[in-house]
Design an enzyme around this catalytic site. Structure first.
Site, PDB file in Angstrom:
ATOM      1  N   ASN A 700       0.777  -1.491   0.168  1.00  0.00           N
ATOM      2  CA  ASN A 700      -0.070  -0.055  -0.203  1.00  0.00           C
ATOM      3  C   ASN A 700       0.962   1.096  -0.403  1.00  0.00           C
ATOM      4  O   ASN A 700       0.098   2.400   0.185  1.00  0.00           O
ATOM      5  CB  ASN A 700      -0.875   0.192   1.325  1.00  0.00           C
ATOM      6  CG  ASN A 700      -1.857   1.007   1.056  1.00  0.00           C
ATOM      7  OD1 ASN A 700      -2.859   0.306  -0.598  1.00  0.00           O
ATOM      8  ND2 ASN A 700      -2.988   0.899   1.874  1.00  0.00           N
ATOM      9  N   ASP A 748      -0.455  -7.046   8.566  1.00  0.00           N
ATOM     10  CA  ASP A 748       0.706  -7.681   8.709  1.00  0.00           C
ATOM     11  C   ASP A 748       0.942  -7.679   9.578  1.00  0.00           C
ATOM     12  O   ASP A 748       2.159  -8.771  10.297  1.00  0.00           O
ATOM     13  CB  ASP A 748       1.627  -6.600   7.930  1.00  0.00           C
ATOM     14  CG  ASP A 748       1.806  -5.765   8.623  1.00  0.00           C
ATOM     15  OD1 ASP A 748       1.200  -5.466   9.605  1.00  0.00           O
ATOM     16  OD2 ASP A 748       2.147  -4.459   7.509  1.00  0.00           O
ATOM     17  N   ASP A 836     -12.686  -1.973   7.819  1.00  0.00           N
ATOM     18  CA  ASP A 836     -13.290  -3.180   8.396  1.00  0.00           C
ATOM     19  C   ASP A 836     -15.396  -2.932   8.685  1.00  0.00           C
ATOM     20  O   ASP A 836     -15.444  -4.060   8.653  1.00  0.00           O
ATOM     21  CB  ASP A 836     -12.904  -3.576   9.363  1.00  0.00           C
ATOM     22  CG  ASP A 836     -12.364  -2.537  10.289  1.00  0.00           C
ATOM     23  OD1 ASP A 836     -12.768  -1.353  10.280  1.00  0.00           O
ATOM     24  OD2 ASP A 836     -11.308  -2.370  11.114  1.00  0.00           O
ATOM     25  N   ARG A 879     -14.003   6.253  14.065  1.00  0.00           N
ATOM     26  CA  ARG A 879     -14.921   4.741  14.248  1.00  0.00           C
ATOM     27  C   ARG A 879     -16.171   5.073  14.386  1.00  0.00           C
ATOM     28  O   ARG A 879     -17.089   5.412  13.928  1.00  0.00           O
ATOM     29  CB  ARG A 879     -14.040   4.043  14.628  1.00  0.00           C
ATOM     30  CG  ARG A 879     -13.250   3.253  14.293  1.00  0.00           C
ATOM     31  CD  ARG A 879     -11.933   2.469  15.238  1.00  0.00           C
ATOM     32  NE  ARG A 879     -12.760   1.012  14.746  1.00  0.00           N
ATOM     33  CZ  ARG A 879     -12.388   0.089  14.054  1.00  0.00           C
ATOM     34  NH1 ARG A 879     -11.653   1.303  12.782  1.00  0.00           N
ATOM     35  NH2 ARG A 879     -13.108  -0.858  13.183  1.00  0.00           N
TER      36      ARG A 879
END
Length: 922
Positions: A700, A748, A836, A879
């Protein structure tokens, strides 16, 4: 000299000094002489004597009298400094004896092993012979199978492609244009199943009527055509030819005879216009039906206004109005779908000039109808009944049959719209139901005014109530309008109030959600309108849809070869058998081949038992009822019901996946950003993981990996994909390198053991339409602030599973990237967060099911790793904002709570003392 010295001594020497010197000299000489003599005796005579004595004493017969002769070992070891040497000698002797014994044992074992080796060599030779025989048998069986298949299934070849010809022979027209249907007015030979449905679009500017088109509609139509996958510039291979003729501007509108002549002069019209589609889009409610007096031959017509003598069912298409011509819907202005009930039970505003006076003066009673006198006009009865409901004040309703301002232009007997669009929307936002009264002229099957009322009602979540069962709603032959609207005959107007009050809240919410879906999918933009029209034609002639586009993975070259080690923490699986490590090359999930075998029964099959707007595979959210929109069939992905194991004991179950598809793998998709050491460690932990097809590393960062970076060899391919920009949405792109249905999305820096991954994979195979993962989260309603909150505290209940370690179907990658509203992806890019949450919203919205959490894990971060985005203080505030924005986009909260958690009986869960009341489902 001795004598002379002696003489001098006797004579008294020479004075006293001389005497002293003489004495000293004499004494020294005497001492030296005696010393020499003594040494001579010791060095000569003593060794001789000793030699003689020793030789004499050794000759004695009595061995016990020997002094210097050899003695027994015990007597010699009595010497202290020799005892240690004796012990060393004894120890070495014992070790030598033991080594000798071992050597003999090893020689014996070597001999036995040599015998076994010889036996194994013989067995290998025999096995090779058996293998060769089996290969021959298999080859013969395959050959026999091919012969049988060739006999029972004759080889099919593609149909001969017939290209259009300007001079091709024409077939006779039907007796009347009203009798046109596909079987007698459409040339199927130009549209083979394998053609891909090529569509040629005329450039309206090349014809005189092009200057009369509405600039906004023409611009939106041209922009849509440029991006459509079916449009071709080669007219010779086209299946369908499309020409845009409206909406036209009143002052410069051509005469009907002129427009008819221009249509007949199109280069591919071929005298009768077969395989042509004439599109007349309306942006206003007062759009005129100027095609009514024009001979269109065998050409199909798509517009918003039809008379019964003009409309040909199954051939022509009723389209929705194009209100948002060049703009996307503003989701912030669309009201939420909850609360279910609004201020007004229903509302209606309109004016009917032609019959208004008679409707208000010549009102007839119900008793007169019962006595058998037919009503003068159903619209009169509608006005009377609705006014009575309003005057009763049993419910708040708003009905107005006269406009405060000048009403919009309308067709005869049609109810004209009142006021401006914004004013009408404000009223509909306060209405649970929106009444749509069809024109009094029963010959007018649909009008632009009715479609505009339907568009506005669906846009703001007012459930349409259509009075008049003869109406042909937009796309009515492929959309089940009874799931989003109420279509009631006008004679039942007296029962409408009772019917509306009897509908439950759950049904109301389901209809409103379905209406929102229909509006977003078919009505909202020019792309949706044009794509829907093409999908209807393509479905009618049974041509499969083009495969949906996949993202082409641009691989970053990298060096590999470093042997990957095995993390003992990752490999410690206890007694759990994870299954065999695949030794054969990775294999992809089977592709579906149903695109050419669609049947009529698939058209109205509902694969989703939930009342939600979307229907699962094989239908995409583009079309809940159109099998033609099974675009994902061609991409090799789709939901399939998978069973449990193949029976047997636990050992057999652990050793194989079992189920209806026992041979399946998954792909790991790992998003990373300039954390090479963390990434390498995570990749090494995947070494030896069973059923792993490949690893797709989404790089990315604009900065490429280090050239000297050595990537680990984990036994499966590692594909490093370069992205165009730094976006968390790249995690869910449907990369063409992903060849499996199952995707394990993992960060990762996530630490998961192999047994945990395998357990999650098994659970996902039993619930393929859901997100299955490890860390659970939930949403909560903040009463003081009247908003939604994101919560990551440990809880017995959850509504989300983070995709930093979760399995999901590749089907959702297409939906996330190409179908989900762009506004959601834009917010993910803005905050660099919430991807997500967006995926959980999408899946819950589609399936109306919560995700599945496996094991007791709530976190998976590695200690000592560089700081991640989630460590930022603003992470949770962002969020919170994301959840509230997503709710506005969807119109309601799609997330569902669950207390369900899947654990293996081999997992031992330690619950905190304050969580002992949580239930664990096994």
């Amino acid at each position: 000299e001795l004598i002379t010295g002696y003489t001098m001594l006797r004579n008294g020497g020479v004075g006293n000094g001389g005497q002293l010197w003489v004495l000293r000299w004499w004494s020294s000489r005497i001492r030296l002489t005696w010393l020499s003599f003594t040494l001579f005796i010791i060095l000569v005579f003593f060794p001789l004597i000793a030699h003689y004595y020793l030789t004499t004493i050794d000759d004695a017969d009595d061995a016990g009298k020997r002094i210097f002769g050899p003695r027994a070992g015990n007597e010699l070891c009595e010497v202290k400094h020799v005892q240690d040497l004796c012990r060393i000698r004894e120890s070495v002797s014992e070790e030598l004896l033991q080594l000798e014994a071992k050597r003999q044992e090893l020689n014996s074992e070597i001999a036995k092993l040599n015998l076994k080796i010889e036996a194994c060599k013989k067995s290998i030779e025999n096995a090779k012979q058996d293998l060769l025989q089996l290969k021959n048998v298999i080859s013969q069986t395959e050959h026999s199978y091919k012969e049988l298949m060739a006999q029972n299934q004759p080889k099919l070849s593609l149909p001969i492609r017939l290209l259009p010809d300007k001079d091709d022979a024409t077939f006779p027209l039907p007796k009347s244009n009203r009798n046109c249907r596909l079987h007698n007015c459409f040339d199927y030979s130009r549209c083979p199943l394998t053609s891909g449905f090529p569509v040629y679009v005329y450039n309206s500017d090349d014809y005189p009527f092009g200057s009369s088109l509405d600039p906004l509609i023409k611009q939106a139509f041209e922009a849509t055509v440029r991006t459509n996958v079916y449009v071709t510039e080669n007219a010779n291979i086209a299946c369908v030819y499309i020409i845009l003729v409206g909406e036209m501007q009143e002052p410069v509108m051509p005469k009907p005879t002129e427009l008819e002549q221009q249509l007949h002069s199109l280069p591919y019209w071929r005298t009768d216009g077969h395989n042509h589609l004439i599109i007349n889009l309306s942006r206003k409610s007062e759009t005129q039906n100027f095609l009514y007096n024009i001979s269109t031959g065998r050409a199909m017509i798509a517009q918003s206004t039809f008379y019964d003598v003009q409309y040909r069912p199954g051939f022509d298409i009723v389209v929705s109005p194009l209100v948002h011509a060049m703009s996307e819907p503003n989701f912030l202005e669309i009201p939420p779908q909850v609360p279910v009930k609004r201020k007004y039970l229903f509302s209606f505003q309109g004016e009917k000039i032609e019959s208004l006076r008679s409707s208000l003066q010549e009102v007839r009673s119900f008793e007169e109808e019962i006595e058998g006198n037919a009503p003068a006009d159903y619209d009169d009865r509608i006005i009377t009944t609705l006014k009575a409901v309003q005057d009763s004040k049993l419910d708040f309703v708003l009905v107005e049959f006269t406009c405060k301002n000048q009403p919009k232009a309308s067709l005869p007997t049609e109810w004209a719209l009142c006021g401006e669009r914004d004013d009408r929307l404000e009223l509909l936002k306060l209405s649970t139901f929106a009444l749509i009264i069809t024109p009094g002229d029963t010959h007018l099957v649909i009008s632009a005014g009715c479609t505009m009322r339907l568009f506005e009602a669906l846009e703001v979540g007012a459930i349409p109530v259509v009075l008049g069962e003869q109406v042909q709603l937009p796309y009515n032959d492929v959309i089940r309008w009874n799931e989003a609207a109420l279509i009631i005959p006008k004679p039942r107007i007296t029962e409408v109030h009772f019917l509306l009050r009897s509908i439950s809240d759950n049904d109301l919410l389901a209809m409103r959600r379905q209406g929102r879906f229909l509006w977003e999918t078919y009505f909202s933009t020019s792309d949706n309108v044009f794509s829907t029209v093409l999908a209807i034609i393509r479905t009618r002639i049974q041509i499969p849809a083009a495969p949906i586009r996949e993202e082409t993975a641009v691989e970053i070259p990298h060096r590999s070869g470093k042997a990957a080690g095995t993390d003992p923490n990752m490999a410690d699986n206890g007694d759990l058998d994870l299954g065999p490590v695949e030794t054969e090359p990775p294999y992809a999930s089977p592709k579906y081949l149903r695109n050419f075998t669609l049947t009529a029964m698939d058209i109205y099959r509902n694969w989703n038992s939930a009342p939600g707007p979307f229907h699962l595979f094989p239908y995409t959210p583009f079309d809940p009822v159109l099998p033609s929109e099974a675009k994902f069939l061609g991409s090799g992905t789709g939901f399939r019901p998978i069973g449990g194991g193949a029976g047997g004991s636990g050992k057999e179950f652990q050793a194989a996946l079992g189920g209806n598809v026992p041979r399946e793998q998954f792909t790991v998709v790992m998003l990373t950003y300039e954390r090479e050491e963390v990434l390498m460690n995570s990749l090494e932990r995947l070494n030896g993981l069973p059923y792993l097809n490949k690893v797709v590393v989404v790089w990315n960062s604009p900065k490429l990996p280090s050239e000297d970076l050595l990537w680990p060899d984990i036994g499966v391919p590692i594909m490093v994909v370069r992205t165009e920009k730094n976006s968390l949405n790249n995690r869910f792109l449907p990369w063409d390198e992903i060849e499996t249905e199952a995707i394990l999305s993992i960060d990762d820096d996530a630490h998961l053991r192999h047994d945990e991954i395998m357990f999650g994979f098994r659970v996902w195979r039993e619930a393929r339409d859901r997100i299955v993962g490890f860390p659970g989260r939930y949403h909560a309603w903040d009463i003081p602030h009247q908003s939604w909150l994101y919560n990551s505290n440990y809880s017995c209940e959850l509504s989300m599973v983070l995709t930093g370690a979760a399995f999901f179907h590749k089907y959702y990658a297409y939906l996330y990237s190409y179908v989900m509203p762009q506004a959601i992806r834009d917010m993910v890019d803005e905050y660099i967060n919430c991807e997500d949450i967006a995926m959980n919203f999408l899946v819950s919205h589609l399936t109306r099911k919560p995700p599945i959490k496996v094991t007791s894990r709530w976190t998976f971060r590695c200690p000592g790793c560089p700081q991640a985005l989630s460590h930022d203080d603003s992470h949770f505030h962002e969020r919170h904002k994301c959840i509230n924005f997503f709710v506005k986009v969807y119109g309601y909260m799609p997330l569902l709570y669950t207390q369900f958690r899947v654990d293996s009986v081999l997992f031992k869960t330690r619950l905190p003392h304050d969580k002992t009341k949580c239930f664990k489902f096994i």
